[in-house]
Motif scaffolding. Structure first.
Motif, mmCIF file in Angstrom:
data_model
loop_
_atom_site.group_PDB
_atom_site.id
_atom_site.type_symbol
_atom_site.label_atom_id
_atom_site.label_comp_id
_atom_site.label_asym_id
_atom_site.label_seq_id
_atom_site.Cartn_x
_atom_site.Cartn_y
_atom_site.Cartn_z
ATOM 1 N N CYS A 32 -36.057 -71.345 18.475
ATOM 2 C CA CYS A 32 -34.767 -70.668 18.429
ATOM 3 C C CYS A 32 -33.955 -71.155 19.625
ATOM 4 O O CYS A 32 -34.462 -71.195 20.732
ATOM 5 C CB CYS A 32 -34.937 -69.155 18.530
ATOM 6 S SG CYS A 32 -35.934 -68.444 17.216
ATOM 7 N N GLU A 33 -32.714 -71.495 19.391
ATOM 8 C CA GLU A 33 -31.901 -72.005 20.501
ATOM 9 C C GLU A 33 -31.193 -70.873 21.223
ATOM 10 O O GLU A 33 -30.801 -69.878 20.629
ATOM 11 C CB GLU A 33 -30.880 -73.011 19.972
ATOM 12 C CG GLU A 33 -31.547 -74.299 19.542
ATOM 13 C CD GLU A 33 -30.562 -75.418 19.360
ATOM 14 O OE1 GLU A 33 -29.601 -75.503 20.127
ATOM 15 O OE2 GLU A 33 -30.791 -76.206 18.431
ATOM 16 N N GLY A 34 -31.060 -71.051 22.524
ATOM 17 C CA GLY A 34 -30.247 -70.143 23.317
ATOM 18 C C GLY A 34 -30.939 -68.903 23.850
ATOM 19 O O GLY A 34 -30.289 -68.031 24.402
ATOM 20 N N ILE A 35 -32.253 -68.815 23.689
ATOM 21 C CA ILE A 35 -32.972 -67.655 24.227
ATOM 22 C C ILE A 35 -33.600 -68.074 25.556
ATOM 23 O O ILE A 35 -34.420 -68.990 25.608
ATOM 24 C CB ILE A 35 -34.038 -67.137 23.247
ATOM 25 C CG1 ILE A 35 -33.390 -66.768 21.905
ATOM 26 C CG2 ILE A 35 -34.751 -65.921 23.845
ATOM 27 C CD1 ILE A 35 -34.374 -66.312 20.848
ATOM 28 N N SER A 36 -33.217 -67.406 26.611
ATOM 29 C CA SER A 36 -33.706 -67.770 27.942
ATOM 30 C C SER A 36 -35.098 -67.187 28.196
ATOM 31 O O SER A 36 -35.513 -66.220 27.543
ATOM 32 C CB SER A 36 -32.737 -67.263 29.008
ATOM 33 O OG SER A 36 -32.780 -65.848 29.060
ATOM 34 N N ASP A 37 -35.781 -67.775 29.172
ATOM 35 C CA ASP A 37 -37.079 -67.230 29.574
ATOM 36 C C ASP A 37 -36.928 -65.783 30.031
ATOM 37 O O ASP A 37 -37.774 -64.941 29.725
ATOM 38 C CB ASP A 37 -37.690 -68.078 30.703
ATOM 39 C CG ASP A 37 -38.315 -69.372 30.199
ATOM 40 O OD1 ASP A 37 -38.702 -69.438 29.022
ATOM 41 O OD2 ASP A 37 -38.432 -70.308 31.003
ATOM 42 N N LEU A 38 -35.859 -65.491 30.747
ATOM 43 C CA LEU A 38 -35.628 -64.126 31.220
ATOM 44 C C LEU A 38 -35.505 -63.151 30.060
ATOM 45 O O LEU A 38 -36.100 -62.069 30.083
ATOM 46 C CB LEU A 38 -34.373 -64.066 32.100
ATOM 47 C CG LEU A 38 -34.024 -62.693 32.664
ATOM 48 C CD1 LEU A 38 -35.163 -62.157 33.538
ATOM 49 C CD2 LEU A 38 -32.728 -62.768 33.453
ATOM 50 N N ALA A 39 -34.769 -63.535 29.017
ATOM 51 C CA ALA A 39 -34.608 -62.661 27.848
ATOM 52 C C ALA A 39 -35.946 -62.429 27.153
ATOM 53 O O ALA A 39 -36.254 -61.305 26.723
ATOM 54 C CB ALA A 39 -33.598 -63.258 26.879
ATOM 55 N N ILE A 40 -36.761 -63.480 27.061
ATOM 56 C CA ILE A 40 -38.083 -63.349 26.430
ATOM 57 C C ILE A 40 -38.979 -62.453 27.289
ATOM 58 O O ILE A 40 -39.685 -61.586 26.762
ATOM 59 C CB ILE A 40 -38.728 -64.728 26.198
ATOM 60 C CG1 ILE A 40 -37.832 -65.601 25.311
ATOM 61 C CG2 ILE A 40 -40.103 -64.584 25.565
ATOM 62 C CD1 ILE A 40 -38.219 -67.077 25.294
ATOM 63 N N MET A 41 -38.936 -62.664 28.611
ATOM 64 C CA MET A 41 -39.710 -61.826 29.542
ATOM 65 C C MET A 41 -39.373 -60.349 29.351
ATOM 66 O O MET A 41 -40.262 -59.501 29.270
ATOM 67 C CB MET A 41 -39.378 -62.193 30.989
ATOM 68 C CG MET A 41 -40.300 -63.145 31.638
ATOM 69 S SD MET A 41 -39.850 -63.343 33.382
ATOM 70 C CE MET A 41 -38.874 -64.810 33.285
ATOM 71 N N LEU A 42 -38.086 -60.062 29.318
ATOM 72 C CA LEU A 42 -37.635 -58.668 29.169
ATOM 73 C C LEU A 42 -38.053 -58.106 27.821
ATOM 74 O O LEU A 42 -38.505 -56.961 27.735
ATOM 75 C CB LEU A 42 -36.119 -58.579 29.345
ATOM 76 C CG LEU A 42 -35.595 -58.878 30.749
ATOM 77 C CD1 LEU A 42 -34.067 -58.946 30.751
ATOM 78 C CD2 LEU A 42 -36.102 -57.857 31.752
#
Length: 150
Positions: free
Chosen positions: A97-107
């Motif tokens: 998926c494009e545009g999902i940051s590591d921070l967003a996944i972490m949260l």
């Protein structure tokens, strides 16, 4: 720990490369349009041509599209067989998926930074373990798992 005989650093690097390539192949898979151009008729004399350049271009584009579809389906199939849903989510959200940051996944996973990156490394190793050897676009066999020499 999965497969202690794996060279984890090299295997992770290979897994990342294969997964990073997914984006460009996926774009090709989705958006490659083949348009047939009408021939241009001219009264000017020309020398005889050998082969059909337009036909060759079309065939090349079809072969690229076919390979892109094969590559993307293979990646999606491998991710779908990863049994750990956390690993599956990390791989999917990071690379498919494009545009999902590591921070967003972490949260989203409710993980701290070090826990997330440890899980991400393990997810890449599991992905590499599940990924069969495959042919690249040139027909060369690729195995992303790298084993330690004894």
């Amino acid at each position: 720990m999965h497969f202690p005989s794996l060279n984890h650093e090299k295997t992770i690097r290979n897994a990342k490369q294969v997964l990073r390539n997914y984006s460009s192949f996926h774009k090709m898979e989705l958006s490659l349009k083949i348009t047939l151009k009408s021939p241009i008729i001219s009264a000017m004399p020309k020398s005889a041509t050998v082969g059909n350049a337009q036909e060759e271009k079309i065939i090349d584009k079809l072969e690229e599209r076919h390979y892109a579809m094969y590559y993307c389906e293979l990646i999606r199939d491998v991710v779908s067989i990863i049994q750990d849903p956390t690993y599956q989510k990390i791989i999917t959200d990071t690379y498919l998926c494009e545009g999902i940051s590591d921070l967003a996944i972490m949260l989203d996973l409710n993980m701290g930074k070090s826990q997330y990156y440890a899980n991400k490394r393990q997810a890449l190793i599991v992905f590499a373990e599940c990924m069969p050897a495959f042919k690249d676009a040139r027909g060369n066999m690729i195995d992303i798992a790298v084993y330690k020499k004894n």
